[in-house]
Scaffold this active site. Structure first.
Site, PDB file in Angstrom:
ATOM      1  N   SER A   1       0.964  -0.806   0.315  1.00 31.02           N
ATOM      2  CA  SER A   1      -0.034  -0.856  -0.357  1.00 31.02           C
ATOM      3  C   SER A   1       0.785   1.282   0.006  1.00 31.02           C
ATOM      4  O   SER A   1       1.613   1.442   0.859  1.00 31.02           O
ATOM      5  CB  SER A   1      -0.675   0.438   1.074  1.00 31.02           C
ATOM      6  OG  SER A   1      -1.656   1.274   1.439  1.00 31.02           O
TER       7      SER A   1
ATOM      8  N   HIS B   1      -1.425  -1.160  -4.204  1.00 33.26           N
ATOM      9  CA  HIS B   1      -2.485  -0.897  -3.778  1.00 33.26           C
ATOM     10  C   HIS B   1      -2.410   0.630  -3.466  1.00 33.26           C
ATOM     11  O   HIS B   1      -1.670   1.513  -2.976  1.00 33.26           O
ATOM     12  CB  HIS B   1      -2.622  -1.394  -2.873  1.00 33.26           C
ATOM     13  CG  HIS B   1      -3.650  -1.802  -1.768  1.00 33.26           C
ATOM     14  ND1 HIS B   1      -5.063  -2.184  -2.007  1.00 33.26           N
ATOM     15  CD2 HIS B   1      -4.371  -0.564  -1.098  1.00 33.26           C
ATOM     16  CE1 HIS B   1      -6.019  -1.852  -1.445  1.00 33.26           C
ATOM     17  NE2 HIS B   1      -5.430  -1.624  -0.605  1.00 33.26           N
TER      18      HIS B   1
ATOM     19  N   ASP C   1      -4.341   3.645  -2.049  1.00 37.36           N
ATOM     20  CA  ASP C   1      -5.895   3.647  -1.230  1.00 37.36           C
ATOM     21  C   ASP C   1      -6.112   5.154  -1.433  1.00 37.36           C
ATOM     22  O   ASP C   1      -5.490   6.123  -1.238  1.00 37.36           O
ATOM     23  CB  ASP C   1      -4.995   3.458   0.565  1.00 37.36           C
ATOM     24  CG  ASP C   1      -5.082   2.538   0.565  1.00 37.36           C
ATOM     25  OD1 ASP C   1      -5.919   1.686   0.773  1.00 37.36           O
ATOM     26  OD2 ASP C   1      -3.260   2.247   1.310  1.00 37.36           O
TER      27      ASP C   1
ATOM     28  N   MET D   1      -8.837   8.289  -0.461  1.00 35.69           N
ATOM     29  CA  MET D   1      -9.148   8.467   0.175  1.00 35.69           C
ATOM     30  C   MET D   1      -9.796   9.642   0.536  1.00 35.69           C
ATOM     31  O   MET D   1      -9.180  10.823  -0.677  1.00 35.69           O
ATOM     32  CB  MET D   1      -9.160   8.408   1.932  1.00 35.69           C
ATOM     33  CG  MET D   1      -8.236   6.971   2.310  1.00 35.69           C
ATOM     34  SD  MET D   1      -7.468   6.929   3.571  1.00 35.69           S
ATOM     35  CE  MET D   1      -6.511   5.580   3.953  1.00 35.69           C
TER      36      MET D   1
ATOM     37  N   HIS E   1      -8.786   0.891  -4.171  1.00 38.38           N
ATOM     38  CA  HIS E   1      -8.884   0.559  -3.593  1.00 38.38           C
ATOM     39  C   HIS E   1     -10.071   2.127  -3.192  1.00 38.38           C
ATOM     40  O   HIS E   1      -9.270   3.406  -1.957  1.00 38.38           O
ATOM     41  CB  HIS E   1      -8.598   0.458  -2.238  1.00 38.38           C
ATOM     42  CG  HIS E   1      -9.453   0.105  -1.054  1.00 38.38           C
ATOM     43  ND1 HIS E   1      -8.573   0.070   0.091  1.00 38.38           N
ATOM     44  CD2 HIS E   1     -10.651   0.313  -1.074  1.00 38.38           C
ATOM     45  CE1 HIS E   1      -9.674  -0.306   1.121  1.00 38.38           C
ATOM     46  NE2 HIS E   1     -10.727   0.322   1.142  1.00 38.38           N
TER      47      HIS E   1
ATOM     48  N   MET F   1     -11.923   4.740  -1.102  1.00 32.20           N
ATOM     49  CA  MET F   1     -12.624   5.356   0.099  1.00 32.20           C
ATOM     50  C   MET F   1     -13.355   6.177   0.097  1.00 32.20           C
ATOM     51  O   MET F   1     -13.016   7.751   1.008  1.00 32.20           O
ATOM     52  CB  MET F   1     -11.839   5.021   1.300  1.00 32.20           C
ATOM     53  CG  MET F   1     -11.171   3.193   1.850  1.00 32.20           C
ATOM     54  SD  MET F   1     -10.032   3.295   2.875  1.00 32.20           S
ATOM     55  CE  MET F   1      -7.981   3.218   1.058  1.00 32.20           C
TER      56      MET F   1
ATOM     57  N   MET G   1     -11.649  -5.726   5.034  1.00 34.72           N
ATOM     58  CA  MET G   1     -11.347  -5.049   5.450  1.00 34.72           C
ATOM     59  C   MET G   1     -10.806  -5.420   6.994  1.00 34.72           C
ATOM     60  O   MET G   1     -11.279  -6.035   7.436  1.00 34.72           O
ATOM     61  CB  MET G   1     -12.002  -3.781   5.700  1.00 34.72           C
ATOM     62  CG  MET G   1     -11.383  -2.577   4.526  1.00 34.72           C
ATOM     63  SD  MET G   1     -10.628  -2.396   3.425  1.00 34.72           S
ATOM     64  CE  MET G   1      -9.237  -1.532   4.500  1.00 34.72           C
TER      65      MET G   1
ATOM     66  N   GLY H   1      -9.461   4.131   6.460  1.00 31.85           N
ATOM     67  CA  GLY H   1      -8.866   5.206   6.810  1.00 31.85           C
ATOM     68  C   GLY H   1      -7.251   5.488   7.097  1.00 31.85           C
ATOM     69  O   GLY H   1      -6.879   6.592   6.926  1.00 31.85           O
TER      70      GLY H   1
ATOM     71  N   ASP I   1      -6.495  -6.677   3.773  1.00 32.72           N
ATOM     72  CA  ASP I   1      -6.289  -5.801   3.921  1.00 32.72           C
ATOM     73  C   ASP I   1      -6.347  -4.337   5.471  1.00 32.72           C
ATOM     74  O   ASP I   1      -7.596  -4.276   6.125  1.00 32.72           O
ATOM     75  CB  ASP I   1      -6.813  -4.279   3.161  1.00 32.72           C
ATOM     76  CG  ASP I   1      -6.340  -2.555   3.032  1.00 32.72           C
ATOM     77  OD1 ASP I   1      -5.275  -2.685   3.659  1.00 32.72           O
ATOM     78  OD2 ASP I   1      -6.487  -2.282   1.921  1.00 32.72           O
TER      79      ASP I   1
HETATM   80  C1  DX5 Z   1      -6.515   1.467   5.362  1.00 32.17           C
HETATM   81  C2  DX5 Z   1      -5.944   1.230   3.754  1.00 32.17           C
HETATM   82  C3  DX5 Z   1      -4.990   0.087   3.586  1.00 32.17           C
HETATM   83  C4  DX5 Z   1      -3.336   0.431   4.762  1.00 32.17           C
HETATM   84  C5  DX5 Z   1      -3.461  -0.832   4.842  1.00 32.17           C
HETATM   85  O1  DX5 Z   1      -7.569   2.081   4.861  1.00 32.17           O
HETATM   86  O2  DX5 Z   1      -7.042   0.643   3.328  1.00 32.17           O
HETATM   87  O3  DX5 Z   1      -4.710   0.135   2.596  1.00 32.17           O
HETATM   88  O4  DX5 Z   1      -2.497   1.289   4.099  1.00 32.17           O
HETATM   89  O5  DX5 Z   1      -1.893  -0.462   5.786  1.00 32.17           O
HETATM   90  P1  DX5 Z   1      -1.131  -1.301   6.852  1.00 32.17           P
HETATM   91  O6  DX5 Z   1      -0.741  -2.184   6.257  1.00 32.17           O
HETATM   92  O7  DX5 Z   1      -0.057  -0.333   7.611  1.00 32.17           O
HETATM   93  O8  DX5 Z   1      -2.186  -1.235   7.827  1.00 32.17           O
HETATM   94 ZN    ZN Z   2      -6.456  -0.064   1.223  1.00 32.77          ZN
END
Ligand code: DX5
Ligand code: ZN
Length: 218
Positions: free
Chosen positions: A8, A33, A35, A37, A66, A68, A138, A143, A176
């Site tokens: 990620s 990946h 993220d 948001m 991904h 969010m 998840m 977040g 994730d």
């Molecule tokens: C959280 C994200 C994850 C996050 C995972 O909302 O979707 O992809 O980056 O991070 P770690 O591996 O540090 O939990």
């Molecule tokens: Zn993610």
């Protein structure tokens, strides 16, 4: 099939993304990946459409988005020409997930749906499960990176395994949040074929990145 590992980029050095990507060259069965948001569906805000476009121009690695965000449809259309491999949106953010899945399929090779820790697997209809390529489970509240893995995820994974058998359907299961070498093999045994890891992979610096990726597979 070999487990796919998806670092990620949330945990990478944002001011040197291009260099960060280059540290992973030569690995296979590997995605990045992303993220995305919006500060609305989740409280945090990361990066959006222009940055995703820049990243897509800098790497040949398959990209896994991904979302969010509260309006995944908007992002789906805006990013449809970036060559992304997988587009995952949250079940909780969509009024008509099945219609959105069908639309995503027109533009992306792979479509994923994501469920938050509090969303039961039973919320997903057979039609939805038969239409997706990937189910993103998840294992932390979406977040933020760096949170602890929620142990109840395993019972969800058992349930997913049974549903796949009962309906004879197949899709990739991605987990994730809080993934590390401490839980990777147990997750794989529970049917997970794609592991997302942020802080675990990035926290000890570039010289360890590839070793960290490989440690999640063995
Ligand atoms: C959280 C994200 C994850 C996050 C995972 O909302 O979707 O992809 O980056 O991070 P770690 O591996 O540090 O939990
Ligand atoms: Zn993610």
């Amino acid at each position: 099939m070999k487990t796919i590992i998806s670092p990620s980029l949330l945990a990478c050095d944002f001011l040197n993304i291009e260099q960060e990507l280059s540290h992973f060259s030569g690995i296979s069965d590997f995605w990045f990946h992303l993220d995305i948001m919006d500060g609305h569906f989740v409280p945090n805000l990361t990066f959006g459409i222009p940055i995703v476009k820049m990243i897509s121009l800098k790497t040949d690695v398959l990209l896994d988005a991904h979302l969010m965000v509260g309006n995944p449809e908007f992002h789906m259309y805006e990013m449809k020409d970036f060559g992304l491999h997988n587009f995952s949106f949250h079940f909780e953010a969509s009024r008509n997930p099945l219609a959105l899945i069908k639309e995503v399929k027109k533009y992306y090779p792979s479509v994923g749906i994501s469920i938050k820790p509090g969303t039961p697997v039973s919320s997903l209809s057979k039609d939805i499960l038969s239409s997706i390529d990937l189910l993103l489970v998840m294992s932390v509240e979406p977040g933020f990176g760096g949170q602890s893995f929620i142990e109840e995820t395993y019972s969800k994974l058992n349930e997913i395994k049974k549903i796949k058998e009962r309906y004879s359907i197949d899709f990739m299961v991605q987990v994730d949040g809080g993934v590390s070498d401490g839980n990777a093999s147990k997750l794989i045994k529970h049917g997970v074929s794609n592991l997302v890891a942020g802080s675990y992979i990035f926290k000890d610096g570039p010289s360890k990145y590839i070793q960290k990726v490989n440690s999640l597979r063995s």
